[in-house]
Write a protein that holds these residues in place. Structure first.
Motif, PDB file in Angstrom:
ATOM      1  N   ASP A 195     109.193   3.173 106.837  1.00  0.00           N
ATOM      2  CA  ASP A 195     108.879   3.935 105.623  1.00  0.00           C
ATOM      3  C   ASP A 195     108.990   3.048 104.389  1.00  0.00           C
ATOM      4  N   ALA A 196     110.042   2.243 104.330  1.00  0.00           N
ATOM      5  CA  ALA A 196     110.237   1.365 103.175  1.00  0.00           C
ATOM      6  C   ALA A 196     109.147   0.296 103.120  1.00  0.00           C
ATOM      7  N   LEU A 197     108.737  -0.195 104.273  1.00  0.00           N
ATOM      8  CA  LEU A 197     107.678  -1.206 104.320  1.00  0.00           C
ATOM      9  C   LEU A 197     106.357  -0.626 103.809  1.00  0.00           C
ATOM     10  N   ILE A 198     106.041   0.589 104.243  1.00  0.00           N
ATOM     11  CA  ILE A 198     104.805   1.251 103.810  1.00  0.00           C
ATOM     12  C   ILE A 198     104.863   1.542 102.316  1.00  0.00           C
ATOM     13  N   GLU A 199     105.996   2.058 101.850  1.00  0.00           N
ATOM     14  CA  GLU A 199     106.134   2.383 100.430  1.00  0.00           C
ATOM     15  C   GLU A 199     105.991   1.135  99.563  1.00  0.00           C
ATOM     16  N   ALA A 200     106.588   0.034  99.994  1.00  0.00           N
ATOM     17  CA  ALA A 200     106.502  -1.207  99.218  1.00  0.00           C
ATOM     18  C   ALA A 200     105.057  -1.688  99.117  1.00  0.00           C
ATOM     19  N   LEU A 201     104.310  -1.551 100.209  1.00  0.00           N
ATOM     20  CA  LEU A 201     102.916  -1.962 100.185  1.00  0.00           C
ATOM     21  C   LEU A 201     102.114  -1.097  99.220  1.00  0.00           C
ATOM     22  N   LEU A 202     102.289   0.216  99.295  1.00  0.00           N
ATOM     23  CA  LEU A 202     101.511   1.105  98.435  1.00  0.00           C
ATOM     24  C   LEU A 202     101.873   0.920  96.971  1.00  0.00           C
ATOM     25  N   LEU A 203     103.136   0.629  96.680  1.00  0.00           N
ATOM     26  CA  LEU A 203     103.522   0.353  95.293  1.00  0.00           C
ATOM     27  C   LEU A 203     102.841  -0.912  94.778  1.00  0.00           C
ATOM     28  N   ALA A 204     102.775  -1.927  95.625  1.00  0.00           N
ATOM     29  CA  ALA A 204     102.108  -3.167  95.228  1.00  0.00           C
ATOM     30  C   ALA A 204     100.611  -2.943  95.035  1.00  0.00           C
ATOM     31  N   MET A 205     100.001  -2.188  95.936  1.00  0.00           N
ATOM     32  CA  MET A 205      98.577  -1.894  95.817  1.00  0.00           C
ATOM     33  C   MET A 205      98.295  -1.062  94.576  1.00  0.00           C
ATOM     34  N   HIS A 206      99.172  -0.111  94.285  1.00  0.00           N
ATOM     35  CA  HIS A 206      99.008   0.720  93.088  1.00  0.00           C
ATOM     36  C   HIS A 206      99.098  -0.140  91.828  1.00  0.00           C
ATOM     37  N   ALA A 207     100.041  -1.054  91.801  1.00  0.00           N
ATOM     38  CA  ALA A 207     100.237  -1.901  90.619  1.00  0.00           C
ATOM     39  C   ALA A 207      99.020  -2.765  90.329  1.00  0.00           C
ATOM     40  N   HIS A 208      98.266  -3.114  91.380  1.00  0.00           N
ATOM     41  CA  HIS A 208      97.136  -4.032  91.216  1.00  0.00           C
ATOM     42  C   HIS A 208      95.784  -3.364  91.476  1.00  0.00           C
ATOM     43  N   GLN A 209      95.810  -2.041  91.698  1.00  0.00           N
ATOM     44  CA  GLN A 209      94.567  -1.310  91.979  1.00  0.00           C
ATOM     45  C   GLN A 209      93.796  -1.994  93.126  1.00  0.00           C
ATOM     46  N   THR A 210      94.525  -2.393  94.136  1.00  0.00           N
ATOM     47  CA  THR A 210      93.931  -3.086  95.284  1.00  0.00           C
ATOM     48  C   THR A 210      93.007  -2.143  96.043  1.00  0.00           C
ATOM     49  N   ASP A 211      91.844  -2.633  96.414  1.00  0.00           N
ATOM     50  CA  ASP A 211      90.895  -1.782  97.127  1.00  0.00           C
ATOM     51  C   ASP A 211      91.517  -1.310  98.444  1.00  0.00           C
ATOM     52  N   TYR A 212      91.634  -0.012  98.590  1.00  0.00           N
ATOM     53  CA  TYR A 212      92.376   0.568  99.710  1.00  0.00           C
ATOM     54  C   TYR A 212      91.709   0.272 101.045  1.00  0.00           C
ATOM     55  N   THR A 213      90.423   0.524 101.138  1.00  0.00           N
ATOM     56  CA  THR A 213      89.720   0.365 102.416  1.00  0.00           C
ATOM     57  C   THR A 213      89.589  -1.099 102.800  1.00  0.00           C
ATOM     58  N   VAL A 214      89.208  -1.937 101.856  1.00  0.00           N
ATOM     59  CA  VAL A 214      89.017  -3.362 102.148  1.00  0.00           C
ATOM     60  C   VAL A 214      90.336  -4.007 102.559  1.00  0.00           C
ATOM     61  N   PHE A 215      91.422  -3.676 101.855  1.00  0.00           N
ATOM     62  CA  PHE A 215      92.704  -4.296 102.183  1.00  0.00           C
ATOM     63  C   PHE A 215      93.111  -4.008 103.625  1.00  0.00           C
TER      64      PHE A 215
END
Length: 486
Positions: A349-369
């Motif tokens: 859970d913590a690993l997933i949350e950390a990834l989504l927080l990083a993606m949110h901070a950088h507006q990382t393309d969800y599907t491509v990533f």
């Protein structure tokens, strides 16, 4: 395989009392023409696709004529719209033609969406425009390709008849299918009117046709409600896992079968934004991406109230209390699969949350990533992934945690990669792709609809001929606005 003219239609909805519907006739369209045809669904139904291109079929699918055994009707329901109860809604631009069995004996209800006025049209015209019909046709089939429960789209018929929205547009009719179009609001309307016999009748109807296992339980109606809770939790977890935003999760748009229903201002996220609002009419962000799980529960509470004449409050609360855990289990399982984690670990859970927080901070393309993540190299620099973050060190920190986590896995890397590619789509219906298909169709070119539909039936396959559809969106895509009129 049959011609559509030889199909046999029933109308099981007519087994319900007249309080549930109004008889209605579709209104003809002038010069109907075929815009799109779902050949794969035709095969499921046992219909020869070529027969749907014939004039008699076009007339039927546009509402210009009916098969001899069709008894069309519009269903009545109510619903909470943006949190406010509206006492009567109903099929304002959808007409239920009837139902038929497919090649496997499954019963499908046929609806025409956009076939004219019904007694429930209120201030509307009962029509649909080509723009919104293309969006629903493509997205419902894209969701089916992703394995997410949904209504289906069989065919789209266009017409030069004008329809007025923000500007004059042309009309279209969608033939959409589902095992049932019953909604949360189908119960709510009778609860708020004090018509409790009708609530029982509808529950019995659903158990008989869709939830037969509930009839074997000591408390069939409690079992029915619990099943609806479970299906809703599963559906919304699947939406979240692919980055899908419904846009208008009113209770009249929620299926008791757990289907994705009523495609309006939907959107698959491009850059990940946990608070993304895809509906520009949703000024408060009630239906934002990160609100969808909670809204699902809120809507279930509304449905629970409507079940009070059938089920004790304690039983309803017990079923509702399980929603969060059911949702979490579904979502966590889906996200572990996206990360290629076959063996659950308490730190996931913590690993997933950390990834989504990083993606949110950088507006990382969800599907491509997530697609690229299948090629993650624990010993490499992973530049294709690092370049998706402005602050590479943020990704590097997460990648170190992910590398350590992968050490707990026992599958070979190649097997893990294949499993990840099977659950992380390469192709989704991005808004800009739909917009390009719409603009071409408005000029009489329907080829992009056909190409997108073919591609989206197989979203996990490479499909080199459709490589352009997998690209990150152009800058102008951020200017696309969709609202409740979409």
């Amino acid at each position: 395989m049959q011609a559509i003219s030889t199909l046999t239609f029933g109308q099981r909805f007519l087994a319900l009392p007249p309080a549930f519907y109004r008889r209605v006739q579709p209104q003809p369209l002038s010069q109907p023409h075929l815009v799109a045809l779902n050949a794969s669904l035709c095969e499921t139904l046992g219909i020869l696709p070529a027969t749907l291109e014939q004039p008699d079929a076009l007339a039927l699918l546009s509402g210009n004529r009916l098969a001899h055994d069709m008894q069309p009707l519009a269903a009545m329901y109510a619903g909470h719209q943006f949190g406010v109860y509206v006492p009567q809604l109903g099929d304002g631009r959808a007409i239920l033609l009837g139902d038929m069995l497919d090649t496997e004996g499954r019963c499908w209800e046929w609806q025409l969406k956009g076939a004219g006025l019904t007694p429930f049209s209120r201030m509307g015209d009962g029509r649909a425009v080509l723009r919104s019909t293309i969006r629903e046709y493509l997205c419902s089939e894209a969701m089916h390709g992703l394995g997410i429960p949904t209504t289906r789209a069989l065919a789209m018929i266009g017409s030069p008849d004008p329809v007025y929205r923000e500007r004059p547009e042309t009309a279209a009719v969608l033939t959409r299918l589902a095992e049932s179009f019953v909604r949360f609001g189908s119960f709510e309307v009778f609860y708020h009117r004090g018509q409790h016999d009708e609530i029982r009748i509808l529950a019995d109807f659903l158990i008989r046709h869709h939830f037969p296992a509930c009839a074997e339980q000591a408390q069939p109606y409690a079992a029915l409600f619990s099943e609806i809770v479970t299906r809703t939790a599963s559906l919304i977890a699947q939406w979240q896992a692919v980055g899908f935003c419904h846009g208008v999760m009113n209770t009249d748009n929620m299926s008791v079968l757990g289907l994705t229903l009523d495609y309006g201002p939907f959107g698959f996220m491009d850059g990940f934004n946990a608070a993304h609002v895809c509906n520009h009419s949703d000024h408060s962000g009630r239906y934002a991406y990160n609100q969808q799980p909670q809204v699902g529960l809120w809507n279930l509470h509304c449905l629970a109230s409507a079940f009070l004449p059938l089920v004790s409050e304690a039983q309803l609360l017990e079923a509702l209390s399980g929603y969060r855990e059911q949702y979490s289990q579904h979502w966590q399982g889906l996200m572990r699969n996206k990360l290629g984690l076959a063996v659950p670990d308490e730190g996931d859970d913590a690993l997933i949350e950390a990834l989504l927080l990083a993606m949110h901070a950088h507006q990382t393309d969800y599907t491509v990533f997530f697609r690229r993540l299948a090629d993650f190299d624990s010993a490499g620099d992973n530049h294709a992934l690092r370049d998706m973050f402005l602050d590479r060190s943020l990704f590097d920190d997460w990648a170190a945690r992910y590398t350590a986590r992968l050490q707990l896995e026992t599958r070979p890397a190649a097997e893990r990669r294949s499993a990840m590619l099977a659950v992380n789509p390469k192709y989704i219906l991005r808004n800009y792709l739909a917009e390009q298909a719409i603009q071409a169709a408005q000029q009489g070119d329907f080829s992009q609809i056909a190409s997108l539909h073919h591609c989206l039936q197989h979203p996990f396959d490479e499909q080199p001929q459709y490589q352009a559809y997998a690209a990150e969106p152009p800058a102008w895509a951020q200017e696309i606005s969709v609202s409740c009129s979409s």
